[in-house]
Motif scaffolding. Structure first.
Motif, PDB file in Angstrom:
ATOM      1  N   THR A   8       0.814  -1.216   0.000  1.00  0.00           N
ATOM      2  CA  THR A   8       0.000   0.000   0.000  1.00  0.00           C
ATOM      3  C   THR A   8       0.849   1.268   0.000  1.00  0.00           C
ATOM      4  OG1 THR A   8      -0.173  -0.195   2.395  1.00  0.00           O
ATOM      5  CG2 THR A   8      -2.004  -1.048   1.093  1.00  0.00           C
ATOM      6  N   ASP A   9       2.011   1.215   0.650  1.00  0.00           N
ATOM      7  CA  ASP A   9       2.871   2.404   0.656  1.00  0.00           C
ATOM      8  C   ASP A   9       3.706   2.513  -0.617  1.00  0.00           C
ATOM      9  OD1 ASP A   9       4.720   0.405   1.062  1.00  0.00           O
ATOM     10  OD2 ASP A   9       5.311   1.058   3.052  1.00  0.00           O
ATOM     11  N   GLY A  10       3.705   1.453  -1.428  1.00  0.00           N
ATOM     12  CA  GLY A  10       4.403   1.491  -2.703  1.00  0.00           C
ATOM     13  C   GLY A  10       5.910   1.373  -2.616  1.00  0.00           C
ATOM     14  N   ASP A  11       6.437   1.276  -1.402  1.00  0.00           N
ATOM     15  CA  ASP A  11       7.891   1.219  -1.231  1.00  0.00           C
ATOM     16  C   ASP A  11       8.463  -0.158  -1.531  1.00  0.00           C
ATOM     17  OD1 ASP A  11       8.059   3.846  -0.558  1.00  0.00           O
ATOM     18  OD2 ASP A  11       8.138   3.508   1.606  1.00  0.00           O
ATOM     19  N   VAL A  12       7.788  -1.185  -1.058  1.00  0.00           N
ATOM     20  CA  VAL A  12       8.318  -2.539  -1.162  1.00  0.00           C
ATOM     21  C   VAL A  12       7.558  -3.300  -2.238  1.00  0.00           C
ATOM     22  CG1 VAL A  12       8.706  -4.690   0.091  1.00  0.00           C
ATOM     23  CG2 VAL A  12       8.924  -2.519   1.282  1.00  0.00           C
ATOM     24  N   GLU A  13       8.309  -3.976  -3.080  1.00  0.00           N
ATOM     25  CA  GLU A  13       7.696  -4.830  -4.088  1.00  0.00           C
ATOM     26  C   GLU A  13       7.855  -6.275  -3.633  1.00  0.00           C
ATOM     27  OE1 GLU A  13       7.871  -5.425  -8.840  1.00  0.00           O
ATOM     28  OE2 GLU A  13       9.776  -5.368  -7.777  1.00  0.00           O
ATOM     29  N   LEU A  14       6.736  -6.978  -3.589  1.00  0.00           N
ATOM     30  CA  LEU A  14       6.762  -8.385  -3.228  1.00  0.00           C
ATOM     31  C   LEU A  14       6.490  -9.220  -4.466  1.00  0.00           C
ATOM     32  CD1 LEU A  14       4.664  -8.526   0.072  1.00  0.00           C
ATOM     33  CD2 LEU A  14       7.137  -8.645  -0.145  1.00  0.00           C
ATOM     34  N   LEU A  15       7.112 -10.374  -4.516  1.00  0.00           N
ATOM     35  CA  LEU A  15       6.769 -11.384  -5.500  1.00  0.00           C
ATOM     36  C   LEU A  15       6.177 -12.540  -4.714  1.00  0.00           C
ATOM     37  CD1 LEU A  15      10.034 -11.335  -7.638  1.00  0.00           C
ATOM     38  CD2 LEU A  15       7.863 -10.242  -8.171  1.00  0.00           C
ATOM     39  N   ALA A  28       6.374 -18.150   4.140  1.00  0.00           N
ATOM     40  CA  ALA A  28       5.721 -19.252   3.424  1.00  0.00           C
ATOM     41  C   ALA A  28       4.494 -19.651   4.228  1.00  0.00           C
ATOM     42  CB  ALA A  28       6.674 -20.427   3.265  1.00  0.00           C
ATOM     43  N   GLU A  29       3.411 -19.967   3.508  1.00  0.00           N
ATOM     44  CA  GLU A  29       2.168 -20.295   4.175  1.00  0.00           C
ATOM     45  C   GLU A  29       1.434 -21.368   3.369  1.00  0.00           C
ATOM     46  OE1 GLU A  29      -1.590 -17.588   5.068  1.00  0.00           O
ATOM     47  OE2 GLU A  29       0.289 -16.675   5.747  1.00  0.00           O
ATOM     48  N   LEU A  30       0.786 -22.291   4.068  1.00  0.00           N
ATOM     49  CA  LEU A  30      -0.004 -23.336   3.421  1.00  0.00           C
ATOM     50  C   LEU A  30      -1.448 -23.189   3.875  1.00  0.00           C
ATOM     51  CD1 LEU A  30      -0.113 -25.927   1.684  1.00  0.00           C
ATOM     52  CD2 LEU A  30       0.351 -27.219   3.766  1.00  0.00           C
ATOM     53  N   SER A  31      -2.350 -22.975   2.909  1.00  0.00           N
ATOM     54  CA  SER A  31      -3.759 -22.793   3.249  1.00  0.00           C
ATOM     55  C   SER A  31      -4.619 -23.273   2.088  1.00  0.00           C
ATOM     56  CB  SER A  31      -4.027 -21.310   3.545  1.00  0.00           C
ATOM     57  OG  SER A  31      -5.388 -21.094   3.805  1.00  0.00           O
ATOM     58  N   ASN A  32      -5.599 -24.110   2.403  1.00  0.00           N
ATOM     59  CA  ASN A  32      -6.563 -24.602   1.410  1.00  0.00           C
ATOM     60  C   ASN A  32      -5.888 -25.224   0.187  1.00  0.00           C
ATOM     61  OD1 ASN A  32      -8.761 -23.713   2.988  1.00  0.00           O
ATOM     62  ND2 ASN A  32      -8.551 -21.657   2.151  1.00  0.00           N
ATOM     63  N   GLY A  33      -4.816 -25.961   0.396  1.00  0.00           N
ATOM     64  CA  GLY A  33      -4.154 -26.651  -0.706  1.00  0.00           C
ATOM     65  C   GLY A  33      -3.243 -25.775  -1.540  1.00  0.00           C
ATOM     66  N   LEU A  34      -3.023 -24.536  -1.114  1.00  0.00           N
ATOM     67  CA  LEU A  34      -2.132 -23.625  -1.834  1.00  0.00           C
ATOM     68  C   LEU A  34      -0.959 -23.239  -0.937  1.00  0.00           C
ATOM     69  CD1 LEU A  34      -4.745 -21.246  -3.505  1.00  0.00           C
ATOM     70  CD2 LEU A  34      -3.504 -23.142  -4.568  1.00  0.00           C
ATOM     71  N   LEU A  35       0.239 -23.441  -1.446  1.00  0.00           N
ATOM     72  CA  LEU A  35       1.458 -23.035  -0.745  1.00  0.00           C
ATOM     73  C   LEU A  35       1.890 -21.705  -1.344  1.00  0.00           C
ATOM     74  CD1 LEU A  35       3.865 -23.619   1.169  1.00  0.00           C
ATOM     75  CD2 LEU A  35       4.969 -24.738  -0.776  1.00  0.00           C
ATOM     76  N   THR A  36       1.948 -20.667  -0.512  1.00  0.00           N
ATOM     77  CA  THR A  36       2.395 -19.358  -0.991  1.00  0.00           C
ATOM     78  C   THR A  36       3.739 -19.033  -0.358  1.00  0.00           C
ATOM     79  OG1 THR A  36       1.178 -18.187   0.737  1.00  0.00           O
ATOM     80  CG2 THR A  36       0.077 -18.447  -1.368  1.00  0.00           C
ATOM     81  N   ILE A  37       4.633 -18.523  -1.186  1.00  0.00           N
ATOM     82  CA  ILE A  37       5.961 -18.111  -0.731  1.00  0.00           C
ATOM     83  C   ILE A  37       6.145 -16.665  -1.168  1.00  0.00           C
ATOM     84  CG2 ILE A  37       8.440 -18.545  -0.891  1.00  0.00           C
ATOM     85  CD1 ILE A  37       7.648 -21.455  -1.728  1.00  0.00           C
ATOM     86  N   ASP A  38       6.344 -15.780  -0.197  1.00  0.00           N
ATOM     87  CA  ASP A  38       6.515 -14.359  -0.490  1.00  0.00           C
ATOM     88  C   ASP A  38       7.993 -14.023  -0.548  1.00  0.00           C
ATOM     89  OD1 ASP A  38       3.818 -13.987  -0.621  1.00  0.00           O
ATOM     90  OD2 ASP A  38       3.629 -13.107   1.373  1.00  0.00           O
TER      91      ASP A  38
END
Length: 140
Positions: free
Chosen positions: A39-46, A108-118
């Motif tokens: 929201t602050d536009g400073d950090v870009e996450l993938l 990293a997070e696992l929820s509802n069959g989806l593994l997300t890695i930021d």
């Protein structure tokens, strides 16, 4: 590949391209890669999202070595079950991503069959260095 005389010291990049090309080509598990602006536009996450339905946290392993992010999954076959029909196989996978310098794994997070890695892209400090021209001294 990177044999131009103007590209000096890029042998490591050539090695990384080689490694990325050898990544599992079977397409499993499917994945997405998203760019997320804070929201602050400073950090870009993938964000890398892998569809790993049927896997638990205990079945998954995430490692980072030499800018190579590796996600491994291995399901345990339940020998106590008697299947009349088995359409869902217990399987294993390995998915590898080569990260550029300055990219760090945040979470990293696992929820509802989806593994997300930021991943966070850190902006390197820009440096300008003045090089003095002097006389070359012979090496002894």
């Amino acid at each position: 590949m990177l044999s131009s005389p103007l590209l000096l010291g890029f042998e490591e990049i050539e090695r990384l391209i080689d490694r990325a090309g050898k990544n599992g080509a079977d397409g499993y598990p499917p994945y997405n890669i998203e760019r997320i602006t804070t929201t602050d536009g400073d950090v870009e996450l993938l964000r890398i999202t892998l569809a790993v339905a049927g896997f638990t946290r205990d079945h998954l392993e995430i490692t980072l070595e030499d800018n190579q992010l590796t996600i491994r999954g291995q399901q345990v076959d339940d020998k106590s079950r008697e299947y009349l029909y088995r359409g869902i196989a217990a399987r294993r996978f390995q998915r590898t991503f080569v990260l550029a310098d300055g990219i760090e794994v945040c979470a990293a997070e696992l929820s509802n069959g989806l593994l997300t890695i930021d991943l966070e892209r850190l902006e390197p400090e820009r440096q300008v260095k003045r090089i003095e021209i002097g006389e070359r001294k012979p090496r002894s």
